[in-house]
Design an enzyme around this catalytic site. Structure first.
Site, PDB file in Angstrom:
ATOM      1  N   HIS A  69      28.985 -24.200 -54.307  1.00 41.00           N
ATOM      2  CA  HIS A  69      30.218 -24.452 -55.075  1.00 41.00           C
ATOM      3  C   HIS A  69      30.809 -23.134 -55.528  1.00 41.00           C
ATOM      4  CE1 HIS A  69      27.074 -24.258 -58.145  1.00 41.00           C
ATOM      5  NE2 HIS A  69      27.995 -24.039 -59.060  1.00 41.00           N
ATOM      6  N   ASP A  73      28.277 -17.467 -60.279  1.00 41.74           N
ATOM      7  CA  ASP A  73      26.830 -17.217 -60.154  1.00 41.74           C
ATOM      8  C   ASP A  73      26.275 -17.820 -58.864  1.00 41.74           C
ATOM      9  OD1 ASP A  73      27.291 -19.776 -61.243  1.00 41.74           O
ATOM     10  OD2 ASP A  73      25.285 -19.875 -62.089  1.00 41.74           O
ATOM     11  N   HIS A  74      27.156 -18.432 -58.067  1.00 47.23           N
ATOM     12  CA  HIS A  74      26.742 -18.968 -56.762  1.00 47.23           C
ATOM     13  C   HIS A  74      27.530 -18.369 -55.591  1.00 47.23           C
ATOM     14  CE1 HIS A  74      24.079 -22.276 -58.190  1.00 47.23           C
ATOM     15  NE2 HIS A  74      24.766 -22.051 -59.305  1.00 47.23           N
ATOM     16  N   HIS A 158      29.032 -32.162 -60.572  1.00 44.43           N
ATOM     17  CA  HIS A 158      29.051 -30.822 -61.174  1.00 44.43           C
ATOM     18  C   HIS A 158      30.471 -30.282 -61.347  1.00 44.43           C
ATOM     19  CE1 HIS A 158      27.404 -27.102 -62.585  1.00 44.43           C
ATOM     20  NE2 HIS A 158      28.011 -26.413 -61.641  1.00 44.43           N
ATOM     21  N   ASP A 179      23.977 -26.669 -57.844  1.00 40.22           N
ATOM     22  CA  ASP A 179      24.067 -27.310 -59.161  1.00 40.22           C
ATOM     23  C   ASP A 179      24.596 -28.727 -58.965  1.00 40.22           C
ATOM     24  OD1 ASP A 179      23.266 -24.932 -60.193  1.00 40.22           O
ATOM     25  OD2 ASP A 179      25.223 -24.330 -60.963  1.00 40.22           O
ATOM     26  N   GLU A 204      17.842 -27.184 -58.493  1.00 37.42           N
ATOM     27  CA  GLU A 204      18.066 -26.436 -59.730  1.00 37.42           C
ATOM     28  C   GLU A 204      17.260 -27.066 -60.860  1.00 37.42           C
ATOM     29  OE1 GLU A 204      20.539 -27.121 -62.654  1.00 37.42           O
ATOM     30  OE2 GLU A 204      22.018 -28.431 -61.721  1.00 37.42           O
ATOM     31  N   HIS A 415      16.797 -21.671 -60.298  1.00 32.78           N
ATOM     32  CA  HIS A 415      17.895 -21.754 -61.263  1.00 32.78           C
ATOM     33  C   HIS A 415      17.431 -22.363 -62.587  1.00 32.78           C
ATOM     34  CE1 HIS A 415      21.986 -22.542 -62.784  1.00 32.78           C
ATOM     35  NE2 HIS A 415      22.432 -21.761 -61.811  1.00 32.78           N
TER      36      HIS A 415
END
Length: 624
Positions: A69, A73-74, A158, A179, A204, A415
């Site tokens: 996504h 942070d991804h 998410h 996530d 996660e 995560h």
């Protein structure tokens, strides 16, 4: 089969900088490529030299990259990885992620480079070049990266466009969740995956030890806190990311302001409201059913109480509610507003999501009340700090629910914080009986598996060729042997009836027979008399079997054939109580025992009978 190997370059016993390398079926895949919001040095990006050893481009080592996504942070290290380290292969993500990720990357680049003057950072052109390598994935569409590697995306909830990815190579498979959220909310549905039974589930574990209150209770507490603050003339700061929780809370406040007929202004970071509305219009199929059904008549993202915010409003007196980005107070407008408002006890900051260690958001949530917000300047925090989890991550209950849903052979946690992971790891092992791993960054985790090879079975074989082995078992249907031919053709394995297999392969039918020789010493001079004696003897011993003589004088016991011939081999003495007759002679005779492979048990049993029931000396030769 080779083992599955997993190495986290980020998000191993940590939240942030998600980047997981997996090797399965001879293929190497990178799952996410994020940055760490808590660092401003080299630790911000994953250490890609771990893969290349400082030699060559990543393309030589990785078959594909998958982005779950658009959160930074991804995906925040994606342009750095592809354009600066060097990767020319395919990058897979969903359509909404492809549309939104470059905008967030550019916003972050402007803050980092233009304002802070940092070097060794990607440029606008690098973002554009990186996105040219993206291949979009539709939900539930199987994409073949090559002949051996395939991927499929599932809905993760998410944020808009978030996907869980199923990766398969050979007989090994991995489900990577990114996530996800197992609870539907006001604008997105719950994550869902079918019973894909992966070899390994990589999930996660942000809220590994948390079981949230009901959604209604959280919403009530949030609205109550906001109302209390504005009632006493205070200001409410809600740090959010541009898309996701922001829209969720905007819908909630919009409906509350309508019900309560409130006139206190609500502001949102300039430009983001319009962008969000456009994206939700474009990707309406990714929202929940309520948004879809009302969208034609009314767009729930056209807010009448929520106005664009500009920096001149920071100093305005009187109550107000402000949504500002980013969500962890590590930079940007939210941090700027926090610096101005944090010294007044009338004001409130509500943190609706998780904050990575090292960010200002994490510091104030951990209880710090004196923070160095500028070099050499320590600020005392007097405003009220509230944490209300509207984070769209699965809690412990949701993680267990997804694990049961997909039925993996092994589970690996990423995560999340190390201590929380240990708790969830023990829970998964105890309640589900699954082996669970939680490797740290840079640690290689090897998962051994027993591959299950699917075999298509002939319907004719199922109907006519099954036999119950043990009828004493509680469920005889579960204890059956099927005789057939295993046919490997066109990369498929099928179990067919023998005649079907021969016909498909164009082969003539033939019998495969097992033959043993029993040699008699001091036996009857006449083969015919020997056979007669054997017939009477076996008829008496084998009462449960059909024993007959054939027209040529041989004995047929069901499908096992016995015949006597004069030639002999070296014999081995075996004592026996069978009385010899007067016409016995020292001449040796051989008895050949032949049976089809289906009757091997009967043939072996018959050999024992002959061995224990024949005169003087018997030899059992090996089966041919």
């Amino acid at each position: 089969m080779p083992d599955i190997k997993v190495v986290p370059l980020g998000a191993g016993q940590d939240v942030g900088r998600s980047c997981i390398l997996i090797s399965l079926g001879g293929k190497n895949v990178m799952l996410d490529c994020g940055m760490h919001m808590g660092f401003n040095d080299d630790r911000r990006f994953p250490d890609f030299s771990y893969v290349t050893g400082g030699k060559g481009r990543l393309t030589e080592y990785i078959d594909c990259v998958i982005i779950s996504h658009f959160h930074l942070d991804h995906c925040g290290a994606l342009p750095y990885m592809s354009e600066m380290v060097g990767y020319d292969g395919p990058i897979y993500m969903t359509h909404p992620t492809k549309a939104i990720a470059p905008i967030l990357l550019e916003d972050y680049r402007k803050i980092t480079v233009d304002k802070k003057g940092e070097v060794n950072f990607f440029t606008s052109q690098m973002i554009k070049d990186c996105m040219k390598k993206v291949v979009t994935a539709n939900l539930h569409q199987t994409i073949y990266v090559d002949e051996e590697l395939q991927i499929k995306a599932y809905y993760a909830g998410h944020v808009l466009g978030a996907g869980m990815f199923y990766i398969r190579a050979g007989t090994e498979s991995v489900l990577y969740t990114g996530d996800y959220n197992m609870t539907p909310d006001r604008h997105l549905g719950a994550a869902w995956v079918d019973k894909c039974r992966p070899t390994l589930l990589i999930t996660e574990s942000t809220y590994a030890t948390t079981i949230r209150d009901s959604k209604r209770c959280r919403e009530r507490d949030f609205l109550k806190k906001v109302h209390e603050t504005i009632d006493k003339g205070g200001k409410v700061l809600i740090p959010v990311f541009a898309l996701g929780r922001a829209q969720e809370l905007c819908i909630l406040l919009e409906s509350y302001w309508d019900r309560m007929n409130l006139r206190v202004p609500i502001y949102f970071s300039t430009g983001l409201t319009e962008k969000a509305t456009n994206y939700y219009k474009l990707f309406i199929t990714w929202t929940n059913q309520k948004i879809k059904s009302t969208f034609v008549d009314r767009n729930l993202f056209d807010f009448k109480h929520i106005k664009p915010f500009n920096r001149t409003l920071i100093e305005n007196p009187g109550p107000m509610v402000v949504f500002a980005t980013p969500g962890m107070l590590h930079s940007g407008l939210s941090l700027e507003i926090f610096k101005k408002w944090c010294t007044s006890d009338k004001n409130t900051i509500i943190m609706p999501g998780y904050c990575v260690a090292g960010t200002v958001g994490h510091k104030i949530l951990s209880g710090m009340r004196k923070i160095e917000l500028q070099p050499g300047k320590v600020v005392e925090i007097k405003m009220q700090v509230q944490y209300m989890s509207f984070s769209a991550h699965a809690d412990a209950k949701g993680i267990m629910q997804l694990t049961r849903m997909c039925e993996p052979e092994h589970v690996l946690l990423v995560h999340g914080e190390a201590k929380k992971m240990e708790f969830l790891k023990a829970k998964i092992n105890h309640e589900l009986g699954l082996e669970c791993f939680n490797p740290a960054n840079g640690e290689t985790c090897v998962i051994s598996s027993k591959p299950c090879v699917p075999v298509d079975m002939s319907l004719k074989l199922l109907k006519h060729k099954t036999e119950i082995v043990d009828t004493a078992t509680p469920n005889p249907k579960c204890s059956k042997i099927i005789h057939g031919a295993l046919l490997m053709k066109d990369n498929k394995i099928r179990l067919l009836e023998q005649d079907e297999a021969l016909q498909e392969l164009g082969l003539p039918k033939h019998d495969l027979r097992f033959t043993s020789t029993v040699e008699l010493q001091n036996a009857c001079r006449s083969e015919k008399l020997t056979m007669t004696r054997l017939y009477e003897h076996l008829k008496q011993l084998l009462r449960s079997h059909s024993v007959n003589t054939t027209s040529d004088g041989h004995i047929l016991i069901e499908s096992v054939l016995l015949k006597v011939q004069k030639d002999s081999e070296t014999a081995m003495d075996v004592s026996d109580d069978f009385n010899t007759h007067e016409d016995d002679s020292p001449a040796s005779k051989s008895i050949l025992v032949s049976w089809p492979y289906q009757d091997e048990d009967l043939g072996s049993y018959l050999m024992e009978v002959l061995k224990n029931g024949l005169p003087k000396s018997v030899t059992k030769l090996p089966v041919h």
